[in-house]
Design a protein around this motif. Structure first.
Motif, PDB file in Angstrom:
ATOM      1  N   ARG A 231       0.842  -1.186   0.000  1.00  0.00           N
ATOM      2  CA  ARG A 231       0.000   0.000   0.000  1.00  0.00           C
ATOM      3  C   ARG A 231       0.883   1.243   0.000  1.00  0.00           C
ATOM      4  O   ARG A 231       1.797   1.353   0.822  1.00  0.00           O
ATOM      5  N   PRO A 232       0.653   2.194  -0.911  1.00  0.00           N
ATOM      6  CA  PRO A 232       1.474   3.411  -0.914  1.00  0.00           C
ATOM      7  C   PRO A 232       1.375   4.160   0.411  1.00  0.00           C
ATOM      8  O   PRO A 232       0.308   4.253   0.996  1.00  0.00           O
ATOM      9  N   VAL A 233       2.507   4.670   0.856  1.00  0.00           N
ATOM     10  CA  VAL A 233       2.550   5.407   2.128  1.00  0.00           C
ATOM     11  C   VAL A 233       2.991   6.848   1.851  1.00  0.00           C
ATOM     12  O   VAL A 233       3.692   7.119   0.884  1.00  0.00           O
ATOM     13  N   PRO A 234       2.577   7.815   2.707  1.00  0.00           N
ATOM     14  CA  PRO A 234       2.983   9.200   2.502  1.00  0.00           C
ATOM     15  C   PRO A 234       4.504   9.359   2.569  1.00  0.00           C
ATOM     16  O   PRO A 234       5.167   8.718   3.380  1.00  0.00           O
ATOM     17  N   ARG A 235       5.030  10.234   1.697  1.00  0.00           N
ATOM     18  CA  ARG A 235       6.487  10.428   1.677  1.00  0.00           C
ATOM     19  C   ARG A 235       6.808  11.804   1.091  1.00  0.00           C
ATOM     20  O   ARG A 235       6.131  12.260   0.175  1.00  0.00           O
TER      21      ARG A 235
END
Length: 231
Positions: free
Chosen positions: A28-32
């Motif tokens: 799952r894409p995570v904030p960065r």
């Protein structure tokens, strides 16, 4: 016997479900957010978005001055695999399916489409590309890979409005970094993986002519790097 088998099946199912859930969470894409700076450290570009094997979905590109005050902002849609580059005068190069160069107001100065099958050369976890602006921002350089076996590396030089100046064919020597020293371009890297790995360093001028080259055959698979003295 049957009860024991049923218990084992339940445990295996629970483990399988747990593994699937772990895998789903991991993908799952995570904030960065990440920041890159110009050579003279007068401009910063911050890219923020959701990350999984590169930035995925919409990303916000913010151009800032040296103390972090926002100058201009742009949103880039869809997957965007590499970090942008910023020049000493605040131009921003954003590379997706083509190379686009924007001025510090985020107005498009020009674009350069890749050739068929050509892609930027990625390093460092899908996000780092071998590219950058020369001192003063007059030249933009990017390593692109052409299809083949092995793939062929090409050093592409553009103006600050994305018009092609020249190309230098490196064959299956794959640059891992571009350094600049005054009006000289320093490119180093290694050859394609195999029984021997060729380590090399080339120095070019801003017209694309090779002034000096060093190449060696090495069976060592260790990385190597080239650094410029601060004096």
């Amino acid at each position: 016997g049957m009860q024991s088998n049923r218990s084992i099946l339940l445990i295996l199912n629970a483990l399988l479900i747990g593994l699937c859930l772990t895998q789903a969470v991991a993908q799952r894409p995570v904030p960065r957010s990440q920041t890159v700076a110009s050579l003279n450290k007068q401009f910063l570009v911050r890219i923020s978005g959701r990350y999984y094997e590169g930035f995925a979905g919409d990303q916000e590109i913010i151009l800032m001055d040296s103390v972090g005050e926002s100058i201009s902002t742009q949103t880039i849609p869809r997957r965007f695999l590499i970090l942008p580059a910023v020049s000493d005068i605040g131009d921003v190069a954003i590379t997706h399916r083509e190379i686009k160069i924007f001025d510090k107001s985020m107005l498009l100065k020009g674009s350069y489409p890749f050739k068929s099958g050509e892609v930027p050369y990625y390093i460092d976890d899908y996000q780092g590309s071998v590219h950058g602006f020369s001192p003063g921002g007059t030249h933009y350089l990017l390593v692109a890979m052409l299809p083949g076996d092995p793939r062929i590396a090409s050093l592409v030089c553009l103006t600050d409005s994305a018009q092609e100046r020249w190309r230098a064919d490196f064959g299956n020597l794959w640059p891992s970094e571009i350094l600049f020293h005054e009006d000289k371009i320093i490119v180093y890297g290694s050859g394609s993986p195999g029984a021997t790995s060729r380590k090399y360093c080339h120095i070019l001028d801003l017209d694309g002519d090779i002034l000096w080259k060093y190449e060696t055959q090495s069976r060592l698979r260790t990385d190597w790097s080239v650094a410029l003295d601060s004096v």
